[in-house]
Design a protein around this motif. Sequence first.
Motif, PDB file in Angstrom:
ATOM      1  N   SER A   1       7.907   4.908 -12.021  1.00 26.95           N
ATOM      2  CA  SER A   1       7.815   5.671 -10.775  1.00 26.95           C
ATOM      3  C   SER A   1       7.407   4.746  -9.637  1.00 26.95           C
ATOM      4  CB  SER A   1       6.796   6.796 -10.933  1.00 26.95           C
ATOM      5  OG  SER A   1       5.492   6.245 -11.044  1.00 26.95           O
ATOM      6  N   ALA A   2       7.499   5.267  -8.417  1.00 23.59           N
ATOM      7  CA  ALA A   2       7.124   4.486  -7.241  1.00 23.59           C
ATOM      8  C   ALA A   2       5.641   4.125  -7.290  1.00 23.59           C
ATOM      9  CB  ALA A   2       7.449   5.265  -5.973  1.00 23.59           C
ATOM     10  N   ARG A   3       4.823   5.034  -7.784  1.00 26.52           N
ATOM     11  CA  ARG A   3       3.384   4.754  -7.880  1.00 26.52           C
ATOM     12  C   ARG A   3       3.108   3.657  -8.895  1.00 26.52           C
ATOM     13  NH1 ARG A   3       0.312  10.546  -7.452  1.00 26.52           N
ATOM     14  NH2 ARG A   3       1.285  11.173  -5.509  1.00 26.52           N
TER      15      ARG A   3
ATOM     16  N   GLU B   1      -5.469  -4.653  -0.894  1.00 30.20           N
ATOM     17  CA  GLU B   1      -5.964  -3.298  -1.122  1.00 30.20           C
ATOM     18  C   GLU B   1      -5.635  -2.369   0.035  1.00 30.20           C
ATOM     19  OE1 GLU B   1     -10.098  -0.989  -2.316  1.00 30.20           O
ATOM     20  OE2 GLU B   1     -10.113  -3.159  -2.001  1.00 30.20           O
ATOM     21  N   GLU B   2      -5.708  -2.884   1.229  1.00 29.13           N
ATOM     22  CA  GLU B   2      -5.425  -2.053   2.410  1.00 29.13           C
ATOM     23  C   GLU B   2      -3.970  -1.590   2.401  1.00 29.13           C
ATOM     24  OE1 GLU B   2      -5.194  -2.577   7.255  1.00 29.13           O
ATOM     25  OE2 GLU B   2      -6.487  -3.920   6.117  1.00 29.13           O
ATOM     26  N   GLU B   3      -3.058  -2.506   2.126  1.00 34.78           N
ATOM     27  CA  GLU B   3      -1.642  -2.132   2.084  1.00 34.78           C
ATOM     28  C   GLU B   3      -1.367  -1.187   0.916  1.00 34.78           C
ATOM     29  OE1 GLU B   3       2.801  -4.175   2.077  1.00 34.78           O
ATOM     30  OE2 GLU B   3       1.018  -5.459   1.978  1.00 34.78           O
ATOM     31  N   TYR B   4      -2.040  -1.426  -0.214  1.00 33.52           N
ATOM     32  CA  TYR B   4      -1.883  -0.537  -1.373  1.00 33.52           C
ATOM     33  C   TYR B   4      -2.304   0.888  -1.023  1.00 33.52           C
ATOM     34  CZ  TYR B   4      -2.864   1.626  -5.886  1.00 33.52           C
ATOM     35  OH  TYR B   4      -2.904   2.491  -6.944  1.00 33.52           O
ATOM     36  N   GLU B   5      -3.493   1.037  -0.432  1.00 31.36           N
ATOM     37  CA  GLU B   5      -3.976   2.374  -0.058  1.00 31.36           C
ATOM     38  C   GLU B   5      -3.061   3.032   0.960  1.00 31.36           C
ATOM     39  OE1 GLU B   5      -6.323   4.191  -1.367  1.00 31.36           O
ATOM     40  OE2 GLU B   5      -6.960   2.642  -2.766  1.00 31.36           O
ATOM     41  N   GLN B   6      -2.568   2.255   1.920  1.00 34.26           N
ATOM     42  CA  GLN B   6      -1.675   2.802   2.952  1.00 34.26           C
ATOM     43  C   GLN B   6      -0.371   3.307   2.323  1.00 34.26           C
ATOM     44  OE1 GLN B   6      -0.382  -0.134   5.761  1.00 34.26           O
ATOM     45  NE2 GLN B   6       0.307   1.396   7.252  1.00 34.26           N
ATOM     46  N   ARG B   7       0.206   2.510   1.466  1.00 36.25           N
ATOM     47  CA  ARG B   7       1.473   2.921   0.836  1.00 36.25           C
ATOM     48  C   ARG B   7       1.263   4.080  -0.145  1.00 36.25           C
ATOM     49  NH1 ARG B   7       5.832  -1.378   0.701  1.00 36.25           N
ATOM     50  NH2 ARG B   7       5.169  -2.875   2.273  1.00 36.25           N
ATOM     51  N   LEU B   8       0.122   4.088  -0.825  1.00 35.61           N
ATOM     52  CA  LEU B   8      -0.183   5.185  -1.738  1.00 35.61           C
ATOM     53  C   LEU B   8      -0.353   6.488  -0.970  1.00 35.61           C
ATOM     54  CD1 LEU B   8      -0.634   5.841  -4.709  1.00 35.61           C
ATOM     55  CD2 LEU B   8      -3.059   5.355  -4.374  1.00 35.61           C
ATOM     56  N   THR B   9      -1.011   6.434   0.174  1.00 36.07           N
ATOM     57  CA  THR B   9      -1.159   7.618   1.015  1.00 36.07           C
ATOM     58  C   THR B   9       0.206   8.116   1.486  1.00 36.07           C
ATOM     59  OG1 THR B   9      -3.307   6.803   1.742  1.00 36.07           O
ATOM     60  CG2 THR B   9      -2.289   8.525   3.084  1.00 36.07           C
ATOM     61  N   THR B  10       1.080   7.181   1.842  1.00 38.16           N
ATOM     62  CA  THR B  10       2.433   7.555   2.270  1.00 38.16           C
ATOM     63  C   THR B  10       3.199   8.215   1.121  1.00 38.16           C
ATOM     64  OG1 THR B  10       2.449   5.688   3.802  1.00 38.16           O
ATOM     65  CG2 THR B  10       4.572   6.685   3.277  1.00 38.16           C
ATOM     66  N   LEU B  11       3.066   7.676  -0.068  1.00 40.55           N
ATOM     67  CA  LEU B  11       3.744   8.288  -1.218  1.00 40.55           C
ATOM     68  C   LEU B  11       3.229   9.695  -1.485  1.00 40.55           C
ATOM     69  CD1 LEU B  11       3.958   5.363  -3.796  1.00 40.55           C
ATOM     70  CD2 LEU B  11       5.853   6.519  -2.681  1.00 40.55           C
ATOM     71  N   ARG B  12       1.935   9.869  -1.403  1.00 43.27           N
ATOM     72  CA  ARG B  12       1.354  11.197  -1.636  1.00 43.27           C
ATOM     73  C   ARG B  12       1.779  12.182  -0.559  1.00 43.27           C
ATOM     74  NH1 ARG B  12      -4.479   8.761  -3.165  1.00 43.27           N
ATOM     75  NH2 ARG B  12      -4.093   8.425  -5.378  1.00 43.27           N
ATOM     76  N   ALA B  13       1.936  11.722   0.670  1.00 43.68           N
ATOM     77  CA  ALA B  13       2.343  12.605   1.763  1.00 43.68           C
ATOM     78  C   ALA B  13       3.779  13.089   1.565  1.00 43.68           C
ATOM     79  CB  ALA B  13       2.215  11.877   3.095  1.00 43.68           C
ATOM     80  N   HIS B  14       4.627  12.261   0.985  1.00 41.71           N
ATOM     81  CA  HIS B  14       6.033  12.634   0.793  1.00 41.71           C
ATOM     82  C   HIS B  14       6.256  13.385  -0.515  1.00 41.71           C
ATOM     83  CE1 HIS B  14       7.752  10.668   4.268  1.00 41.71           C
ATOM     84  NE2 HIS B  14       6.907   9.660   4.051  1.00 41.71           N
ATOM     85  N   ASP B  15       5.251  13.432  -1.376  1.00 40.27           N
ATOM     86  CA  ASP B  15       5.375  14.131  -2.653  1.00 40.27           C
ATOM     87  C   ASP B  15       4.089  14.913  -2.912  1.00 40.27           C
ATOM     88  OD1 ASP B  15       6.443  14.981  -5.011  1.00 40.27           O
ATOM     89  OD2 ASP B  15       6.124  13.094  -6.078  1.00 40.27           O
TER      90      ASP B  15
END
Length: 94
Positions: free
Chosen positions: A53-55, A69-83
């Motif tokens: 999966s993307a995660r 870590e900052e980019e990881y958290e940012q992208r993880l938040t984006t993934l959660r927002a779209h799913d």
Amino acid sequence: MFWYDHGMSGWGWAVMSFSMVLLVALAVTAVVLLLRSVDRFPAGPTRSPAAPSARQLLAERFARGEIDEEEYEQRLTTLRAHDPGRGRPGRGQS
């Protein structure tokens, strides 16, 4: 007609013995090859491994150090927002 000299000579016994050993060796080889070929093929239908999966991909990139870590958290938040149905932030899902 067959009353004289119809016995097998020394060469006849040698050829017969050799052919018998060869026949047994061929039979054993055929059985071994058959069992090996049957063992190679799975009994049932096989499934290909599921694509990550993307995660999971994001977590792997973070673990390899490709992103911080900052980019990881940012992208993880984006993934959660779209799913939104796949979990909530802060629940320990990756």
